[in-house]
Write a protein that holds these residues in place. Structure first.
Motif, short mmCIF file in Angstrom:
data_model
loop_
_atom_site.label_atom_id
_atom_site.label_comp_id
_atom_site.label_asym_id
_atom_site.label_seq_id
_atom_site.Cartn_x
_atom_site.Cartn_y
_atom_site.Cartn_z
N THR A 50 0.85 -1.18 0.00
CA THR A 50 0.00 0.00 0.00
C THR A 50 0.88 1.24 0.00
OG1 THR A 50 -1.73 -1.14 1.22
CG2 THR A 50 -1.79 1.26 1.25
N LYS A 51 0.58 2.16 -0.92
CA LYS A 51 1.38 3.37 -1.02
C LYS A 51 0.45 4.57 -1.17
CE LYS A 51 4.97 5.60 -3.71
NZ LYS A 51 5.78 5.54 -4.90
N MET A 52 0.70 5.58 -0.36
CA MET A 52 -0.07 6.83 -0.42
C MET A 52 0.61 7.75 -1.42
SD MET A 52 -2.43 8.90 0.90
CE MET A 52 -2.81 8.25 2.51
N HIS A 53 -0.16 8.27 -2.38
CA HIS A 53 0.39 9.20 -3.37
C HIS A 53 0.00 10.64 -3.06
CE1 HIS A 53 1.74 5.91 -5.90
NE2 HIS A 53 0.56 5.36 -5.74
N TYR A 54 -1.29 10.89 -2.85
CA TYR A 54 -1.79 12.24 -2.60
C TYR A 54 -2.85 12.21 -1.50
CZ TYR A 54 0.42 13.32 -7.04
OH TYR A 54 1.33 13.46 -8.04
N ASP A 55 -2.92 13.31 -0.79
CA ASP A 55 -3.93 13.49 0.25
C ASP A 55 -4.65 14.80 -0.06
OD1 ASP A 55 -5.42 13.93 2.51
OD2 ASP A 55 -3.73 13.95 3.89
N PHE A 56 -5.88 14.71 -0.56
CA PHE A 56 -6.69 15.88 -0.85
C PHE A 56 -7.65 16.08 0.33
CE2 PHE A 56 -5.66 14.10 -5.10
CZ PHE A 56 -4.91 15.16 -5.59
N ASP A 57 -7.16 16.76 1.34
CA ASP A 57 -7.91 16.93 2.59
C ASP A 57 -9.23 17.68 2.36
OD1 ASP A 57 -8.40 16.75 5.32
OD2 ASP A 57 -7.28 18.57 5.79
N GLN A 58 -9.21 18.70 1.52
CA GLN A 58 -10.43 19.48 1.29
C GLN A 58 -11.49 18.68 0.54
OE1 GLN A 58 -7.37 20.48 0.29
NE2 GLN A 58 -6.90 22.07 1.79
N MET A 59 -11.07 17.64 -0.19
CA MET A 59 -12.02 16.82 -0.95
C MET A 59 -12.32 15.49 -0.24
SD MET A 59 -10.47 17.64 -4.79
CE MET A 59 -10.44 15.96 -5.20
N ASP A 60 -11.75 15.29 0.96
CA ASP A 60 -11.93 14.03 1.71
C ASP A 60 -11.52 12.83 0.86
OD1 ASP A 60 -12.96 15.48 3.88
OD2 ASP A 60 -14.99 15.37 3.08
N THR A 61 -10.35 12.94 0.22
CA THR A 61 -9.92 11.91 -0.75
C THR A 61 -8.43 11.63 -0.61
OG1 THR A 61 -11.60 12.68 -2.30
CG2 THR A 61 -9.84 11.35 -3.21
N PHE A 62 -8.09 10.36 -0.77
CA PHE A 62 -6.71 9.92 -0.88
C PHE A 62 -6.52 9.28 -2.25
CE2 PHE A 62 -7.13 9.29 3.83
CZ PHE A 62 -6.17 10.20 4.22
N VAL A 63 -5.31 9.40 -2.80
CA VAL A 63 -4.95 8.63 -3.98
C VAL A 63 -3.90 7.64 -3.51
CG1 VAL A 63 -3.96 8.68 -6.30
CG2 VAL A 63 -5.42 10.56 -5.53
N MET A 64 -4.20 6.35 -3.72
CA MET A 64 -3.33 5.30 -3.19
C MET A 64 -3.15 4.18 -4.20
SD MET A 64 -5.02 5.01 0.58
CE MET A 64 -3.61 4.20 1.30
N THR A 65 -2.07 3.45 -4.03
CA THR A 65 -1.88 2.20 -4.75
C THR A 65 -2.09 1.09 -3.73
OG1 THR A 65 -0.33 3.11 -6.34
CG2 THR A 65 -0.23 0.73 -5.99
N MET A 66 -2.97 0.15 -4.09
CA MET A 66 -3.33 -0.94 -3.16
C MET A 66 -3.46 -2.25 -3.93
SD MET A 66 -6.34 1.00 -1.07
CE MET A 66 -6.16 0.13 0.46
N THR A 67 -3.39 -3.35 -3.20
CA THR A 67 -3.63 -4.64 -3.81
C THR A 67 -5.12 -4.81 -4.08
OG1 THR A 67 -3.97 -5.77 -1.71
CG2 THR A 67 -1.70 -5.68 -2.54
N GLU A 68 -5.44 -5.73 -4.97
CA GLU A 68 -6.85 -6.00 -5.30
C GLU A 68 -7.62 -6.43 -4.05
OE1 GLU A 68 -8.41 -5.47 -8.12
OE2 GLU A 68 -6.63 -4.85 -9.20
N ASP A 69 -7.00 -7.25 -3.22
CA ASP A 69 -7.65 -7.70 -1.98
C ASP A 69 -7.94 -6.54 -1.04
OD1 ASP A 69 -7.61 -10.32 -2.86
OD2 ASP A 69 -5.77 -10.82 -1.78
N ASP A 70 -6.99 -5.61 -0.93
CA ASP A 70 -7.21 -4.44 -0.07
C ASP A 70 -8.32 -3.56 -0.61
OD1 ASP A 70 -5.27 -5.23 1.70
OD2 ASP A 70 -3.71 -3.91 0.91
#
Length: 147
Positions: free
Chosen positions: A85-105
């Motif tokens: 799992t890797k965090m790329h971006y945190d858009f706090d004002q939009m309540d959103t994260f951009v992440m890379t995750m496994t299919e199971d996750d």
């Protein structure tokens, strides 16, 4: 005559010794090259095996419910396999994260009560504008708009 013959024989012996020494060095170098090729081959095979055993991952937008950031992060830490799992971006004002995750996750996150949506983060490419058009048309348009 005897001295020159001795020097000639001595030079032949020295040359033969030098060439045998060079031959030994060449053989050692060949052996080192062979060992290096074997190690490289083994390393390539190991890397391929490791890569093929890694689970597939996707890059996604994860939108969590407003005001649930801390709860979502706590749940994320419990559910995700942190190795992949890797965090790329945190858009706090939009309540959103951009992440890379496994299919199971990702499947697990879809069942999370703090998540509103999960969407694929597709690649985006800038639109190409020909160089010859940019300056001329922009200048022409600015003059016609202003008149």
């Amino acid at each position: 005559m005897r001295i020159s013959t001795s020097i000639f024989v001595l030079s032949l012996v020295t040359a033969a010794h030098g060439s045998s020494h060079q031959l030994e060095e060449d053989q050692q170098q060949q052996q080192q090259n062979t060992n290096l090729r074997r190690k490289t081959y083994a390393l390539e095979n190991t890397t391929t095996a490791i890569e093929s055993s890694q689970p597939s991952t996707r890059r996604v937008f994860i939108k969590y419910r407003h005001g649930q950031r801390r709860s979502f992060q706590t749940d994320l830490a419990k559910r995700s396999s942190s190795l992949y799992t890797k965090m790329h971006y945190d858009f706090d004002q939009m309540d959103t994260f951009v992440m890379t995750m496994t299919e199971d996750d990702i499947k697990s996150m879809k069942q999370n009560k703090f998540i509103e949506s999960i969407h694929e983060d597709v690649k985006r490419y800038p639109q190409y504008i020909e160089d010859s058009i940019k300056p001329r048309q922009l200048l022409e348009n600015s003059h016609t708009i202003g008149n």
